[in-house]
Design a protein around this motif. Structure first.
Motif: not given
Ligand code: SME
Length: 148
Positions: A43, A62, A66, A70-72, A74, A94-95, A97, A104, A120, A122
């Motif tokens: 990203y 995906a 983001i 936010k999320g892992v 961010g 956690h986002i 996708c 992750e 990133d 996963d």
């Molecule tokens: N899980 C990620 C989002 C991106 S996807 O894994 C490709 C997150 O929490 O930021």
């Protein structure tokens, strides 16, 4: 994850001066050399909108954008620190996708303490990534910042 990936990433990113080309091949390298990896990609940080925009990757569809923090991904961007998440269900915000994702690792791409983006990975397995993997990925991140 083998430390030979660092020299492979270097070799893949020195012949062409194009960031999309180079990140695309490194995403493929990380995806294809580790059976545990279900998604590998990048990203790009956008300062104007303070968010992360999907870049070259391999894996399922995906999230395009983001928000920073936010999320892992961010969190890695905002804190400028790698995030090694053994169980994504335990990571607040956690986002997901891909609902099959269970662990992750996200490493920021830093140049002179500025975040350029994140790398990133996963996995559909719990606890797929180790502290040693993190060290290797941080070195790969440095190679990419230098070469791209
Ligand atoms: N899980 C990620 C989002 C991106 S996807 O894994 C490709 C997150 O929490 O930021």
């Amino acid at each position: 994850m083998d430390s030979i990936l660092i020299s492979q990433a270097n070799a893949l990113t020195t012949s062409v001066d194009n960031v999309v080309t180079n990140l695309a091949n490194v995403a493929a390298l990380l995806m294809q050399t580790n059976d545990k990896v279900s998604w590998a990609g990048f990203y790009k940080y956008r300062p104007k909108t303070n968010d992360l925009l999907l870049g070259p990757y391999q894996g399922k569809l995906a999230c395009n954008i983001i928000p920073n923090g936010k999320g892992v991904c961010g969190t890695a961007a905002q804190t400028k620190k790698p995030q090694l998440v053994k169980d994504v269900s335990q990571f607040p915000g956690h986002i997901a996708c891909d609902s099959a994702s269970q662990s992750e690792i996200v490493v920021p791409l830093l140049k002179a303490d500025q975040v350029l983006g994140v790398l990133d990975l996963d996995s559909n397995q719990l606890n797929a990534f180790t502290a040693q993997d993190q060290k290797i990925l941080e070195k790969i991140a440095n190679v990419l910042v230098k070469n791209c």
